[in-house]
Design a protein around this motif. Structure first.
Motif, PDB file in Angstrom:
ATOM      1  N   LYS A   1      -9.406   6.062  -7.668  1.00  0.00           N
ATOM      2  CA  LYS A   1      -9.240   4.674  -7.243  1.00  0.00           C
ATOM      3  C   LYS A   1      -8.087   4.002  -7.978  1.00  0.00           C
ATOM      4  O   LYS A   1      -7.817   4.290  -9.151  1.00  0.00           O
ATOM      5  CB  LYS A   1     -10.526   3.883  -7.501  1.00  0.00           C
ATOM      6  CG  LYS A   1     -11.556   3.949  -6.376  1.00  0.00           C
ATOM      7  CD  LYS A   1     -12.006   5.325  -6.018  1.00  0.00           C
ATOM      8  CE  LYS A   1     -13.025   5.305  -4.879  1.00  0.00           C
ATOM      9  NZ  LYS A   1     -13.415   6.678  -4.492  1.00  0.00           N
ATOM     10  N   ASP A   2      -7.419   3.067  -7.295  1.00  0.00           N
ATOM     11  CA  ASP A   2      -6.438   2.235  -7.991  1.00  0.00           C
ATOM     12  C   ASP A   2      -7.150   1.010  -8.545  1.00  0.00           C
ATOM     13  O   ASP A   2      -8.355   0.812  -8.329  1.00  0.00           O
ATOM     14  CB  ASP A   2      -5.250   1.874  -7.090  1.00  0.00           C
ATOM     15  CG  ASP A   2      -5.655   1.144  -5.809  1.00  0.00           C
ATOM     16  OD1 ASP A   2      -6.614   0.338  -5.842  1.00  0.00           O
ATOM     17  OD2 ASP A   2      -4.994   1.349  -4.766  1.00  0.00           O
ATOM     18  N   ASP A   3      -6.426   0.180  -9.271  1.00  0.00           N
ATOM     19  CA  ASP A   3      -7.061  -0.952  -9.957  1.00  0.00           C
ATOM     20  C   ASP A   3      -7.705  -1.934  -8.983  1.00  0.00           C
ATOM     21  O   ASP A   3      -8.764  -2.513  -9.280  1.00  0.00           O
ATOM     22  CB  ASP A   3      -6.033  -1.682 -10.828  1.00  0.00           C
ATOM     23  CG  ASP A   3      -5.601  -0.850 -12.036  1.00  0.00           C
ATOM     24  OD1 ASP A   3      -6.295   0.144 -12.362  1.00  0.00           O
ATOM     25  OD2 ASP A   3      -4.568  -1.183 -12.643  1.00  0.00           O
ATOM     26  N   GLU A   4      -7.090  -2.127  -7.836  1.00  0.00           N
ATOM     27  CA  GLU A   4      -7.657  -3.041  -6.843  1.00  0.00           C
ATOM     28  C   GLU A   4      -8.988  -2.512  -6.323  1.00  0.00           C
ATOM     29  O   GLU A   4      -9.962  -3.275  -6.176  1.00  0.00           O
ATOM     30  CB  GLU A   4      -6.680  -3.224  -5.677  1.00  0.00           C
ATOM     31  CG  GLU A   4      -7.179  -4.195  -4.612  1.00  0.00           C
ATOM     32  CD  GLU A   4      -6.184  -4.380  -3.475  1.00  0.00           C
ATOM     33  OE1 GLU A   4      -6.592  -4.913  -2.423  1.00  0.00           O
ATOM     34  OE2 GLU A   4      -5.001  -3.997  -3.631  1.00  0.00           O
ATOM     35  N   GLU A   5      -9.053  -1.218  -6.082  1.00  0.00           N
ATOM     36  CA  GLU A   5     -10.301  -0.624  -5.601  1.00  0.00           C
ATOM     37  C   GLU A   5     -11.395  -0.711  -6.659  1.00  0.00           C
ATOM     38  O   GLU A   5     -12.552  -1.023  -6.348  1.00  0.00           O
ATOM     39  CB  GLU A   5     -10.063   0.832  -5.209  1.00  0.00           C
ATOM     40  CG  GLU A   5      -9.198   1.012  -3.969  1.00  0.00           C
ATOM     41  CD  GLU A   5      -9.003   2.475  -3.635  1.00  0.00           C
ATOM     42  OE1 GLU A   5      -9.557   2.939  -2.620  1.00  0.00           O
ATOM     43  OE2 GLU A   5      -8.308   3.165  -4.403  1.00  0.00           O
ATOM     44  N   VAL A   6     -11.051  -0.429  -7.911  1.00  0.00           N
ATOM     45  CA  VAL A   6     -12.039  -0.518  -8.989  1.00  0.00           C
ATOM     46  C   VAL A   6     -12.606  -1.934  -9.079  1.00  0.00           C
ATOM     47  O   VAL A   6     -13.815  -2.124  -9.251  1.00  0.00           O
ATOM     48  CB  VAL A   6     -11.424  -0.089 -10.338  1.00  0.00           C
ATOM     49  CG1 VAL A   6     -12.378  -0.391 -11.493  1.00  0.00           C
ATOM     50  CG2 VAL A   6     -11.079   1.396 -10.323  1.00  0.00           C
ATOM     51  N   ALA A   7     -11.743  -2.933  -8.931  1.00  0.00           N
ATOM     52  CA  ALA A   7     -12.195  -4.326  -9.009  1.00  0.00           C
ATOM     53  C   ALA A   7     -13.169  -4.661  -7.882  1.00  0.00           C
ATOM     54  O   ALA A   7     -14.168  -5.371  -8.096  1.00  0.00           O
ATOM     55  CB  ALA A   7     -10.992  -5.264  -8.968  1.00  0.00           C
TER      56      ALA A   7
ATOM     57  N   MET B   1       0.811  -1.216   0.000  1.00  0.00           N
ATOM     58  CA  MET B   1       0.000   0.000   0.000  1.00  0.00           C
ATOM     59  C   MET B   1       0.849   1.273   0.000  1.00  0.00           C
ATOM     60  O   MET B   1       0.354   2.370   0.272  1.00  0.00           O
ATOM     61  CB  MET B   1      -0.939  -0.002   1.216  1.00  0.00           C
ATOM     62  CG  MET B   1      -1.969  -1.112   1.199  1.00  0.00           C
ATOM     63  SD  MET B   1      -3.174  -0.941  -0.150  1.00  0.00           S
ATOM     64  CE  MET B   1      -2.702  -2.307  -1.193  1.00  0.00           C
ATOM     65  N   ARG B   2       2.136   1.108  -0.278  1.00  0.00           N
ATOM     66  CA  ARG B   2       3.028   2.271  -0.266  1.00  0.00           C
ATOM     67  C   ARG B   2       2.561   3.366  -1.213  1.00  0.00           C
ATOM     68  O   ARG B   2       2.677   4.560  -0.919  1.00  0.00           O
ATOM     69  CB  ARG B   2       4.453   1.851  -0.625  1.00  0.00           C
ATOM     70  CG  ARG B   2       5.211   1.193   0.525  1.00  0.00           C
ATOM     71  CD  ARG B   2       6.621   0.810   0.116  1.00  0.00           C
ATOM     72  NE  ARG B   2       7.389   0.334   1.258  1.00  0.00           N
ATOM     73  CZ  ARG B   2       8.153   1.099   2.039  1.00  0.00           C
ATOM     74  NH1 ARG B   2       8.246   2.391   1.766  1.00  0.00           N
ATOM     75  NH2 ARG B   2       8.821   0.606   3.057  1.00  0.00           N
ATOM     76  N   ALA B   3       2.022   2.962  -2.380  1.00  0.00           N
ATOM     77  CA  ALA B   3       1.587   3.962  -3.363  1.00  0.00           C
ATOM     78  C   ALA B   3       0.470   4.827  -2.792  1.00  0.00           C
ATOM     79  O   ALA B   3       0.430   6.046  -3.034  1.00  0.00           O
ATOM     80  CB  ALA B   3       1.138   3.275  -4.641  1.00  0.00           C
ATOM     81  N   ARG B   4      -0.451   4.241  -2.034  1.00  0.00           N
ATOM     82  CA  ARG B   4      -1.551   5.013  -1.451  1.00  0.00           C
ATOM     83  C   ARG B   4      -1.023   5.989  -0.401  1.00  0.00           C
ATOM     84  O   ARG B   4      -1.461   7.140  -0.338  1.00  0.00           O
ATOM     85  CB  ARG B   4      -2.582   4.071  -0.832  1.00  0.00           C
ATOM     86  CG  ARG B   4      -3.300   3.188  -1.835  1.00  0.00           C
ATOM     87  CD  ARG B   4      -4.358   2.343  -1.148  1.00  0.00           C
ATOM     88  NE  ARG B   4      -4.959   1.380  -2.076  1.00  0.00           N
ATOM     89  CZ  ARG B   4      -5.878   0.485  -1.737  1.00  0.00           C
ATOM     90  NH1 ARG B   4      -6.303   0.438  -0.466  1.00  0.00           N
ATOM     91  NH2 ARG B   4      -6.369  -0.349  -2.627  1.00  0.00           N
ATOM     92  N   VAL B   5      -0.097   5.527   0.437  1.00  0.00           N
ATOM     93  CA  VAL B   5       0.457   6.397   1.475  1.00  0.00           C
ATOM     94  C   VAL B   5       1.219   7.553   0.832  1.00  0.00           C
ATOM     95  O   VAL B   5       1.084   8.715   1.230  1.00  0.00           O
ATOM     96  CB  VAL B   5       1.368   5.600   2.429  1.00  0.00           C
ATOM     97  CG1 VAL B   5       2.041   6.535   3.436  1.00  0.00           C
ATOM     98  CG2 VAL B   5       0.560   4.528   3.167  1.00  0.00           C
ATOM     99  N   ARG B   6       2.029   7.237  -0.183  1.00  0.00           N
ATOM    100  CA  ARG B   6       2.769   8.300  -0.872  1.00  0.00           C
ATOM    101  C   ARG B   6       1.812   9.320  -1.499  1.00  0.00           C
ATOM    102  O   ARG B   6       2.079  10.522  -1.524  1.00  0.00           O
ATOM    103  CB  ARG B   6       3.671   7.692  -1.944  1.00  0.00           C
ATOM    104  CG  ARG B   6       4.870   6.934  -1.402  1.00  0.00           C
ATOM    105  CD  ARG B   6       5.890   6.708  -2.510  1.00  0.00           C
ATOM    106  NE  ARG B   6       6.955   5.826  -2.084  1.00  0.00           N
ATOM    107  CZ  ARG B   6       7.088   4.543  -2.436  1.00  0.00           C
ATOM    108  NH1 ARG B   6       6.180   3.996  -3.248  1.00  0.00           N
ATOM    109  NH2 ARG B   6       8.092   3.814  -2.011  1.00  0.00           N
TER     110      ARG B   6
END
Length: 363
Positions: free
Chosen positions: A138-144, A1-6
């Motif tokens: 949203k990232d791809d995981e959230e969209v899914a 989840m580093r991308a979300r925190v960044r």
């Protein structure tokens, strides 16, 4: 989840060296805790996520939630007794001068505890706007996960249709729909299911009551499923029996307004322009002034996930935002029509994520 925190830190205008996402007691749980940690199970009352500018994160968790917290793969600070959180708070806050808090979701009591155990020289900075902005795209995981929630809701609506008949209470239809959603894999409903029959359909946030459905009723059904913490939000309007001329006119007007808004939902377009596309169409008909709410809102971990499409909205649409498109017409004493879909904004435009039938269903 580093991308979300960044992403959260990139959106912070007044730099901080730490962000704390602190939960209290349900329902005062900060859903951004789950966004930043990637967890999709557990309650995490009294727990917290500690975010750092390099994208790393840690979790302060009770022993009750330890098994769930381990799924994150993040470092854990586990407390087993009531006095332990104070020690951990003091330890984790030590050395930090500028501490970001999600003030929009933080209770006064939780903030006082943070302030009590932080260094006296520490300054607290409200970063709630940055958190909201991060969650909007949203990232791809959230969209899914949202897509799955939409699929469950759409399928469950179709399975519920045979139960909608004269003599059945609104509450029974709502219960039937929730039952099908959970049978189809939902964790639960994402909000209280609305079944507004006849004149009750003119109240946008009516829920479902004892009124029995009658032949000729317009019925507004607003529902959504929760799937691994992510929501869907769909509305369909049906008629029991053959639709009358006025009912059909209302429905066709709302359907055209929804399509007009969908065509406008592209990256770079402001929310108020999308709202205007639907509102202008409705106001050009005899139903002028009967569209009494905003066109839509962001959907994600929350049903209303931070952004909106309304007459003064300055929100600029971006790819991978998920918004509702839900125009409506409401006539007190007669009934209402609302058609709502979850929509994914893409580089080429927008697409419906929910697939329940959109034509006027005469049951």
């Amino acid at each position: 989840m580093r991308a979300r925190v960044r992403k959260i830190f990139r959106n912070i205008r007044d730099p901080v060296d730490l962000v704390v996402l602190m939960n209290s007691v349900d329902p005062h749980i900060d859903l951004s805790f789950f966004y930043a940690t990637g967890l999709t199970d557990g309650l995490f009352e009294g727990c917290a996520a500690w975010l750092h500018p390099d994208g790393s994160a840690e979790i302060m968790t009770s022993a009750l939630e330890e098994a769930a917290a381990k799924k994150s793969g993040l470092p854990l600070h586990v407390f087993r007794h009531r006095e332990e959180p104070a020690r951990l708070l003091r330890k984790l806050l030590d050395g930090h001068r500028r501490i970001g808090i999600n003030a929009a979701e933080l209770t006064h009591d939780a903030f006082n505890r943070l302030r009590k155990y932080a260094p006296k020289s520490a300054k607290f900075v409200d970063v709630s706007e940055a958190v909201t902005q991060s969650r909007l795209v949203k990232d791809d995981e959230e969209v899914a996960l949202i897509q799955k929630a939409c699929d469950i809701a759409s399928k469950s609506f179709e399975e519920t249709l045979p139960a909608i008949r004269p003599g059945v209470q609104e509450a029974k239809i709502a219960a039937e729909l929730v039952y099908h959603m959970q049978q189809n894999g939902a964790t639960g409903p994402s909000f209280r299911t609305i079944v507004g029959s006849g004149p009750n359909g003119a109240e946008p946030h009516y829920t479902a009551g004892p009124r029995k459905i009658r032949k000729g009723d317009l019925i507004v059904i607003d529902f959504g499923s929760l799937y691994h913490m992510y929501c869907s939000d769909v509305t369909r309007t049906v008629v029991v029996g053959k639709a009358g001329e006025e009912q059909r006119s209302m429905y066709n007007t709302v359907a055209r307004a929804q399509k007009a808004a969908l065509a406008k939902m592209k990256p770079g377009v402001k929310g108020k322009a999308v709202d205007a596309a639907a509102r202008t169409l409705i106001d050009s008909t005899k139903y002028k002034g009967r569209f009494i709410h905003g066109l839509g809102h962001s959907v994600g971990l929350a049903v209303h996930d931070g952004g909106g499409l309304f007459t003064t909205s300055e929100l600029v649409l971006r790819s991978n935002m998920v918004m509702t498109d839900e125009p409506g017409v409401y006539i007190p004493g007669f009934g209402g029509v609302r058609i709502e879909d979850d929509v994914l904004v893409t580089p080429k435009g927008a697409r419906y994520m929910s697939s329940a039938p959109r034509e006027l269903l005469e049951l």
